[in-house]
Every structure is written in C-alpha cells, then in structure tokens.
Motif scaffolding. Sequence first.
Motif, short mmCIF file in Angstrom:
data_model
loop_
_atom_site.label_atom_id
_atom_site.label_comp_id
_atom_site.label_asym_id
_atom_site.label_seq_id
_atom_site.Cartn_x
_atom_site.Cartn_y
_atom_site.Cartn_z
N PRO A 162 -36.32 30.70 47.57
CA PRO A 162 -36.87 29.85 48.87
C PRO A 162 -38.29 29.71 48.90
O PRO A 162 -38.93 30.89 48.43
CB PRO A 162 -36.07 30.46 50.00
N VAL A 163 -38.89 28.97 49.50
CA VAL A 163 -40.19 28.90 50.05
C VAL A 163 -40.49 29.84 51.18
O VAL A 163 -39.59 29.84 52.17
CB VAL A 163 -40.70 27.60 50.21
N GLU A 164 -41.07 30.94 50.83
CA GLU A 164 -41.47 31.94 52.24
C GLU A 164 -42.92 32.20 52.25
O GLU A 164 -43.88 31.64 51.61
CB GLU A 164 -40.53 33.30 51.42
N ASP A 165 -43.18 33.13 53.30
CA ASP A 165 -44.42 33.63 53.72
C ASP A 165 -45.70 32.37 53.85
O ASP A 165 -46.58 32.49 53.14
CB ASP A 165 -44.99 34.55 52.56
N ILE A 166 -45.07 31.47 54.32
CA ILE A 166 -45.80 30.03 54.70
C ILE A 166 -47.05 30.44 55.75
O ILE A 166 -46.78 31.01 56.61
CB ILE A 166 -45.01 29.02 55.15
N VAL A 167 -48.18 30.24 55.17
CA VAL A 167 -49.45 30.42 56.16
C VAL A 167 -50.49 28.89 56.11
O VAL A 167 -51.00 28.63 54.66
CB VAL A 167 -50.47 31.28 55.50
N PRO A 168 -50.42 28.38 57.09
CA PRO A 168 -51.29 27.09 57.11
C PRO A 168 -52.70 27.66 56.79
O PRO A 168 -53.33 28.64 57.50
CB PRO A 168 -51.06 26.57 58.44
N LEU A 169 -53.46 26.81 55.95
CA LEU A 169 -54.95 27.22 55.86
C LEU A 169 -55.89 26.23 56.57
O LEU A 169 -55.50 24.88 56.46
CB LEU A 169 -55.26 27.08 54.15
N ALA A 170 -57.02 26.85 56.90
CA ALA A 170 -57.97 26.03 57.64
C ALA A 170 -58.84 24.83 56.12
O ALA A 170 -59.06 25.87 55.05
CB ALA A 170 -59.18 26.66 58.41
N GLY A 171 -58.96 23.98 56.54
CA GLY A 171 -59.74 23.10 55.54
C GLY A 171 -60.97 22.29 56.01
O GLY A 171 -61.17 22.25 57.15
N GLY A 172 -61.81 21.75 55.40
CA GLY A 172 -62.73 20.97 55.70
C GLY A 172 -62.60 19.43 56.16
O GLY A 172 -63.49 18.94 56.78
#
Length: 352
Positions: A34-44
């Motif tokens: 499974p896809v786990e430990d999801i963290v949205p990242l800031a981008g430009g």
Amino acid sequence: MTTPAYRGKACGPDGVDLAALEGWMDGQGIGSGPVEDIVPLAGGTQNILIRFRRGADSFVLRRPPLHPRPGNNETMLREARVLGALAGTEVPHPRLIGACADETVLSAAFYLMEPVDGFNAANGLPPLHAGDPAIRHRMGLALVDAAAALGAVDHVAAGFEDFGKPEGFLERQVPRWRGQLESYAACEGWPGEGHIPGVERVADWLERNRPADFRPGIMHGDFHLANVMYRPDGPHIAAVVDWELATIGAPLIDLGWLLATWPDEDGENGIVGTSPWPGFPTRRELLVRYGEVSGRDMSDADYYGVLASFKLAILLEGTHARACAGKADRKTGERLHRFCITLFERALRAIA
C-alpha cells in the motif's frame, strides 16, 4: 506505519486516487504494497507534489493541479522527459522513476521521482550554512556550476532535437515579451506600460545588440536560488528542481536569469535571496565563474543579462496587472511591480 488520514480512502491529499496509483505502479513493477506515509510538499507552483512510501522505497509524485490549465499535462511530460535525459550527466537533478501519460489513471499526466535530501535556501539556512560565510560563497558558485553543466549537455545526443526551436530563438524573444506586456491592457485598472521605466529603450537595445549566433543547449528557463535544493552537509547542490519551463535555447539566459534575481552585496534588491546573505558571491563573481567552467564565449553576457531582466520583469508585471483587476492579491502585485521596476532599472544601467 499506515497514514490514518488517507489509508482506506479512495483519494489521498489533493484528490490523488491512491488505489489507482497503486494499480499503475504494480503494472510498472514499481514498489509493492500500500501507499503509506503520505506527506504533501510545498512547491513553487500550483502543481501537486506529494511524498509517500511504498514498501521499503520512498517516492515523490508530481502532477498538475486538480483543475489544470490547457497544456499542463504536456508540460508535466516534458518535465519528465528532461529528468530522464539528464540521467548520467553532471547536472544535479531528481532521478526519474516513471511517467504516466494516461490521463485516466489520476485524471492528469504525472511522474514519479526519487525524493531529494536537501533544503531550499530561499526558505532559510540551517545552522551549518548560516554560520559559515565560506560555505555560503561556495553555495553560490555551485549554483553557477550547475547552470554551466546543464548548458554543456549535448541536447542532440540526448534525443532533444524536437524539444525546442533554437533557430530564430533570439529573434523571437523581444516580440514575444512585448506582446505579453501589451496583453495586460485587458486587465481593468492596470495603468499601462508607461509607468514602467525604459520599456522601449531596453527593447530597442536588445533588438540592435542581438548576437549573430549562439551555441544552443538545454535551458532550465527559471534558474534561480529558490529552484535548487542544497545538501544539508555542505555547499553542494542536491538537485535543480521545477523544470516546467525547460526548452532548447540559449543557455546563457539561465545565467542572466540568475543574475537578474540575485541580491546586491548587502542582500537587498533581490527577487530571490536568503538570510544571512554576507559571503555569497557578487554578480561579477558569478559571471566570471560561469565563463571559467563553461568555456562559452562571454562577450555577449551583458545582452543575456538584459534579456533575462526584460523577460522576468514583464512576467512579474503580469501579477500586478491581475491584481489591479482584482484577480490577484494586491500586496503581492505591488511587491512584484516594484521588482519589475528594479529589473528595468538594472537593464538600463547595463546598457547605459
């Protein structure tokens, strides 16, 4: 550990369909479980960027926004193509893992890359870098080295003959960006180009001083301090990021773009900077370094610096025009308008 906020739901952050992502990765033989430990990242940009783990491996997914504009999917695939072509070169970049052009998987084209262990200097410096001016000086030189390495890549050998149109590239620049500036007249409340000093003079100088020829290569298109990640253990660059404006053109424009955004020696009047600033190279030092490591003819360096200032100023003024029409934040628009003025003033000094 499973991420409680997203595991078991059809969609993860920013509407990413986790089940569809897992299915596509299975088909490509990328990771397992499974896809786990999801963290949205800031981008430009407004593009969606998330980091996640699958099994023992970590990945970063990049895709257009939920409501993409025309051309966003093509741009995403162009980015992936650039990253793939840079494999094995001296250009620091995120390693491409895979790309998907099938928009039915996640409702848009997307690609996966390896996470970058690094930091964005525009957001501040860690103690090691903040405490040593010598490290900061080498950080600036490393930035120029990366730009020179990119310009040295043989784009024909990399299969990039169709990636841009180097023929007539410089001839197209002034008309293209003058047209962009004139288009802002559609924004109600924008006072017009007459409130920007030197537009005609700079445009005329660029047309009269255009180099007769140049050695084409891959351009990043938005090369500055905020679009690189530095390694946490020293001054070296971990990766150049945000490749959405990459094309085949005149690589010296990347150097000009860097110089146009670079703060003065006191750290002021920069489009992109960081704190503390003392120790970073001067614009002159960056220019000399590029010539030393690139082996390129630098006799037209002033032209490319003025062209970069011209283009970037007009690009930033677009936000001001939209702010005048109530379509962008007013304070942001005013701040970028001041940068627009600064860039034209720099261009005027350069051609004086």
